[in-house]
Every structure is written in structure tokens, then in C-alpha cells.
Scaffold this active site. Structure first.
Site, PDB file in Angstrom:
ATOM      1  N   LEU A 122      34.839  34.011  69.889  1.00 22.51           N
ATOM      2  CA  LEU A 122      33.727  34.025  69.879  1.00 22.51           C
ATOM      3  C   LEU A 122      33.042  34.421  68.990  1.00 22.51           C
ATOM      4  O   LEU A 122      31.560  33.974  68.795  1.00 22.51           O
ATOM      5  CB  LEU A 122      33.649  35.234  71.026  1.00 22.51           C
ATOM      6  CG  LEU A 122      34.345  34.217  73.059  1.00 22.51           C
ATOM      7  CD1 LEU A 122      34.472  35.521  73.468  1.00 22.51           C
ATOM      8  CD2 LEU A 122      32.438  33.429  72.634  1.00 22.51           C
ATOM      9  N   ALA A 137      40.182  42.705  71.470  1.00 24.29           N
ATOM     10  CA  ALA A 137      40.718  41.682  72.866  1.00 24.29           C
ATOM     11  C   ALA A 137      40.656  40.792  72.033  1.00 24.29           C
ATOM     12  O   ALA A 137      39.765  39.934  71.150  1.00 24.29           O
ATOM     13  CB  ALA A 137      40.201  41.563  74.241  1.00 24.29           C
ATOM     14  N   PHE A 138      41.642  39.259  72.658  1.00 22.43           N
ATOM     15  CA  PHE A 138      42.098  38.295  71.780  1.00 22.43           C
ATOM     16  C   PHE A 138      40.832  37.061  71.804  1.00 22.43           C
ATOM     17  O   PHE A 138      40.582  36.519  70.581  1.00 22.43           O
ATOM     18  CB  PHE A 138      43.153  37.826  71.946  1.00 22.43           C
ATOM     19  CG  PHE A 138      42.832  36.856  73.302  1.00 22.43           C
ATOM     20  CD1 PHE A 138      43.013  37.103  74.752  1.00 22.43           C
ATOM     21  CD2 PHE A 138      42.998  35.062  72.722  1.00 22.43           C
ATOM     22  CE1 PHE A 138      42.578  36.586  75.946  1.00 22.43           C
ATOM     23  CE2 PHE A 138      41.874  34.658  73.960  1.00 22.43           C
ATOM     24  CZ  PHE A 138      42.339  35.163  75.568  1.00 22.43           C
ATOM     25  N   LYS A 139      39.507  37.491  72.839  1.00 25.74           N
ATOM     26  CA  LYS A 139      38.538  36.953  72.665  1.00 25.74           C
ATOM     27  C   LYS A 139      37.575  36.932  71.584  1.00 25.74           C
ATOM     28  O   LYS A 139      36.804  35.721  70.939  1.00 25.74           O
ATOM     29  CB  LYS A 139      37.929  37.016  74.146  1.00 25.74           C
ATOM     30  CG  LYS A 139      38.268  36.618  75.272  1.00 25.74           C
ATOM     31  CD  LYS A 139      37.521  36.937  76.475  1.00 25.74           C
ATOM     32  CE  LYS A 139      38.443  36.609  77.673  1.00 25.74           C
ATOM     33  NZ  LYS A 139      39.617  37.074  78.325  1.00 25.74           N
ATOM     34  N   ASP A 140      37.517  37.365  71.027  1.00 28.01           N
ATOM     35  CA  ASP A 140      37.051  38.096  69.498  1.00 28.01           C
ATOM     36  C   ASP A 140      37.482  36.481  68.592  1.00 28.01           C
ATOM     37  O   ASP A 140      36.202  35.826  67.620  1.00 28.01           O
ATOM     38  CB  ASP A 140      37.141  39.624  68.927  1.00 28.01           C
ATOM     39  CG  ASP A 140      36.566  40.485  69.128  1.00 28.01           C
ATOM     40  OD1 ASP A 140      35.766  40.355  70.262  1.00 28.01           O
ATOM     41  OD2 ASP A 140      37.632  41.107  68.836  1.00 28.01           O
TER      42      ASP A 140
END
Ligand code: PLP
Length: 465
Positions: free
Chosen positions: A116, A110-113
Site C-alpha cells: 500500500l 503489518a506486511f500490507k505496508d
């Protein structure tokens, strides 16, 4: 570079301080006091850079002198080497003017990588230098928890505690959190719902006395400035690949907390010619309602096929409001105080400014399924439900034919097999190779009662020496 609070009463911080802070002490969110800008020539020259080089260029002015350039470069190179596609954020063309920017090639799909993976490394770097350790506590209904755990798993100076509602996250999402092993990684399955988990995190930030005196508590949700910062990069990357600055580009962004799309707004303020930012929401449409009616109001939460956008309030919207209200902290403090007690209506001046750049579109569950099915039929391209909402909004937008629209594909379809099935596509894609054995990996999590005391006791006794 100084960072100031949207509510005007908290002290200004530098990058290192803002990295280690969540909410400002006045309840506001931190934003840069001024933005770096790039000239047309500088943007043109970005076409020659690969993703890590571009990230270094964009992020450097925000980090300023808090981290030496060589060290920042090493951190960024290491961050994006973790991604499974050589382009890091490749683009796929669906139609003449329709593009998809794939932001799901990181470790948790997911784009949160993007944010984060960088945040974990930045935190560990500054903590090592300060000989300090911190505790991260967060609640998740899915994507944030796994991305935060993956981002922090090698950090020696961080104990991370992620609360998820027991038996209420999808199997893939739970496995992505609970199969990551490490003495500093703690998955707490709380016998309650997501709101219970979030309330415990909020209470713990309010009263930190359960923690050892030498540990502070750090937030990893999207109020953390460093997450927004990292997300600015891919707007430049995509726009330049499509011919910016000579050709303006529009973006359609599947939105929940307004973090990702706010990064697009900042990219534009920094000089990138963005013609339009499309706010794509599911039926939790607080942002679509504010764009169409000027009134910002809570409604009951609906559980949708796109769970990572199931929110009733968009916390990062306050960052945009700060600009819409001429950066008047007192006005913002007043607005947000009134919002604690009920709906608020924004001034016509503020909304006119917002509508000059942003438009919005709300996508129903049926439309989400139909979009997944039609994109598959027409392009043999499988969208996850969040990205499908983005594409549906992009197709509905009324833009000049010369402007390409880039939809941010925020998750890999294999993360949401239920939605793919609801779309009538039983030829469900499998997980990418590095996760093929996900369901065979041993899990580790602690089931805890829905009680703040039990959670805090567990944390206190589990924190590393
Ligand atoms: C978190 C998330 C979103 C929403 O992002 P915001 O920054 O909260 O707007 C959209 N799609 C996916 C897959 C997500 O994980």
C-alpha cells in the site's frame, strides 16, 4: 504488458488502467497475460541488490512502459525509505531450517505496508500526470485501513474514505487510522459490524451516482493487482538470501484472502525455485478445506486471535484457479456463478496441480497461543498471532531436511497485545519508537449511522474540490 480478466469477458488493460481498476467488468480479477521470467544467472545476480534495487528489477516488467524507469526508481526508493529497518525485510533464524521474514517494519507494522505504500505513490503519480482525481473507498476490520491511509496520506489527488465498525476494532488499529491527519483522509466509524461496512462499499462500487461526475472510485483491497505485484519482491529477496537458486526454499504464509501467498506462486512461475508453499490458516479454514477435500464452501465466520485472517471466502483464490483451469475464462465464470449458489467441487486435475506446490495447515486458537509461548521460551522471540500460525504450519510441514522454510511474519506483536496476553506472556512488548506516543495523539473520525445514504451523503460533501 497486458492484463486480462479471470472470467474472460472484460477488455484487456495496461498497467496504468489496471492500477485504477478494482474488479473487472465481468466480475473477474485481473492477472498478467504473460509473466516475465528470470534465468538462474539473473536470480544469482540478485544477491547483490538491496531491497529497493530488487523491487525495481521485479516490478519493472509489470509496469512496462507506463512509467519511465527513472520515475519508477524514484517512487520505489521513496516507498521503502519509509521502512524502519535498513534491510527493509530482515530475516531471523529460529531453528536449523526455520526462518522468519519480518514484514512489519513499515509505518503501520503489518506486511500490507509493502504494497500500500507503493500503491499510494503509484496512484498519485499517474493521477497527477492525467490531471485526474479519484476517491478511494474501503472497509476495514483493522490492518488494511491503516495501511491504506498511511499509503495515501500525502496523495494530493486522492480522497480516501475508510469505513470501520464503530467500537469493534482494536485500540491500536483504530488509533493507527484516526490519528493520521489530512484534509483528504476520512475515517468513518459506522454503527454496525464489518459486514455492514463491506456491504456499503460493495453497493457504492455498484452505483457510483453519489459521486461528482469527474471522480471515479478505486479499490485498495487485495483484488488490486498492484498489491500482489509488490508482494512478489520479498519472496525473491528471502530465497536469494538463503541460497536460491542453488538451494530451493519453502514458504509458510499466514493466509486470509490468498493475496500474499498468490504472490509467492507468481514468484515461482517467474523462475524462483520454491519447493513448497504452505497455506497457514486459522479456524476460518476455507482454504485448508479445499486443499484437503477439493470442495470450496462458505462457513460462518469465527472471530479469532488473528483477525486479519478472519474471512469466509478467499477472493484471490480465483487467480490461482484461473491457472489450474488452463486459463479458461468461460470455465471460471461458470464455476464462480455456481459458487454464488452453494459449494463447488474442483476437478481432480486442478487439485492435483494445486497439491503439487501447495500444502495447507489449520491452526486452532490454543495452538496459536502455544506457538507464541514456545517460540518465546525457546528463542526469546515474540511472534504476533498471525505469524505464530505461520510458524506452527511450518513446523508441521513434512519437508526434506535440506529445504529451509521461511515463515512470513505479517505483523508486529505489539499490534495484538490481547493475543500475547492469552499466550500467558505478560511481558508484552511495547510499540516501536515511532509509535510510542500513539495513544497520546488526537484522533479524528466521524461516527455515522448504519445507513448507506448517510455514508454516501457524508462522502459527497467531504470530497475535495
Ligand atoms: C491481511 C493480513 C493477512 C492475510 O493476508 P492475505 O493476503 O489476505 O492472505 C495475514 N496477516 C496479517 C497481519 C494481515 O494484516
Amino acid at each position: 504488458m497486458k492484463y486480462i480478466s479471470t472470467r474472460g469477458q472484460a477488455p484487456a488493460l495496461n498497467f496504468e488502467q489496471v492500477l485504477l481498476t478494482g474488479l473487472a467488468s465481468d466480475g473477474g480479477l485481473y492477472v498478467p497475460a504473460t509473466l516475465p521470467t528470470f534465468s538462474r544467472d539473473e536470480i544469482t545476480a540478485m544477491a547483490a541488490l538491496d531491497y529497493p534495487q530488487l523491487a525495481l528489477k521485479i516490478v519493472s516488467p509489470f509496469v512496462d512502459d507506463c512509467i519511465p524507469a527513472q520515475d519508477l526508481k524514484a517512487i520505489i526508493d521513496d516507498t521503502y525509505a519509509e521502512f524502519r529497518h535498513n534491510a527493509v525485510a530482515p530475516m531471523v533464524q529460529l531453528a536449523a531450517n526455520q526462518w522468519v521474514l519480518e514484514l512489519f517494519h513499515g509505518p503501520t507494522l503489518a506486511f500490507k505496508d509493502f504494497a500500500l505504500q507503493l500503491l499510494g505513490r503509484l496512484l498519485d503519480y499517474v493521477l497527477e500526470r492525467k490531471h485526474q482525481k479519484v476517491v478511494i473507498m474501503g472497509a476495514t476490520s483493522g490492518d488494511t485501513g491503516s495501511a491504506a491511509i498511511e499509503g495515501c496520506k500525502r496523495c494530493k489527488n486522492i480522497d480516501i474514505f475508510i469505513l470501520h465498525p464503530h467500537n469493534r476494532v482494536s485500540d491500536v488499529q483504530r488509533k493507527q487510522m484516526t490519528t493520521v491527519v489530512g484534509d483528504t483522509i476520512h475515517n468513518l466509524a459506522v454503527e454496525g459490524n464489518f459486514d455492514d461496512c463491506q456491504a456499503m462499499v460493495k453497493a457504492s462500487f455498484g452505483d457510483r451516482s453519489f459521486l461528482p461526475a469527474d471522480r471515479s472510485l478505486v479499490a485498495v483491497n487485495s483484488i488490486n493487482w498492484a498489491r500482489i505485484m509488490a508482494q512478489i519482491v520479498y519472496y525473491f529477496y528471502a530465497a536469494v538470501a538463503l541460497g536460491a537458486p542453488a538451494r530451493p526454499v519453502a514458504f509458510s504464509v499466514p493466509t486470509g484472502n490468498f493475496g500474499d501467498i498468490f504472490a509467492g506462486y507468481l514468484a515461482r512461475q517467474m523462475g524462483l525455485p520454491i519447493e513448497r508453499l504452505i497455506i497457514a490458516t486459522n479456524t476460518n479454514d476455507v482454504l485448508h478445506r479445499v486443499m484437503t477435500t477439493s470442495t470450496y464452501g462458505r462457513q460462518p465466520l469465527a472471530h479469532t486471535l488473528s483477525p486479519s485472517m478472519d474471512i469466509s471466502v478467499s477472493s484471490n483464490f480465483e487467480r490461482l484457479l484461473f491457472d489450474l483451469y488452463d486459463r479458461d475464462g468461460a470455465a471460471l465464470a461458470d464455476l464462480m456463478r455456481r459458487f454464488d449458489h452453494g459449494d463447488i467441487t474442483f476437478s481432480e486435475t486442478a487439485m492435483r496441480r494445486a497439491r503439487a506446490l501447495f500444502s495447507s495447515h489449520r491452526v486452532s486458537e490454543d495452538e496459536t497461543c502455544r506457538q507464541i509461548a514456545s517460540t518465546w521460551r525457546e528463542c526469546e522471540y515474540l511472534l504476533d498471532p498471525h505469524s505464530a500460525i505461520g510458524v506452527a504450519a511450518a513446523l508441521a510441514a513434512d519437508l526434506p531436511a535440506s529445504v529451509p522454510v521461511v515463515t512470513l511474519a505479517t505483523a508486529h506483536p505489539a499490534k495484538f497485545p490481547g493475543a500475547i496476553k492469552s499466550a500467558g506472556l505478560d511481558e508484552v512488548v511495547g510499540l516501536p519508537l515511532h509509535l510510542k506516543d500513539l495513544f497520546d495523539r488526537p484522533e479524528r473520525f466521524e461516527v455515522l449511522p448504519n445507513a448507506l445514504g448517510a455514508v454516501q451523503d457524508y462522502m459527497a460533501k467531504s470530497i475535495s474540490a
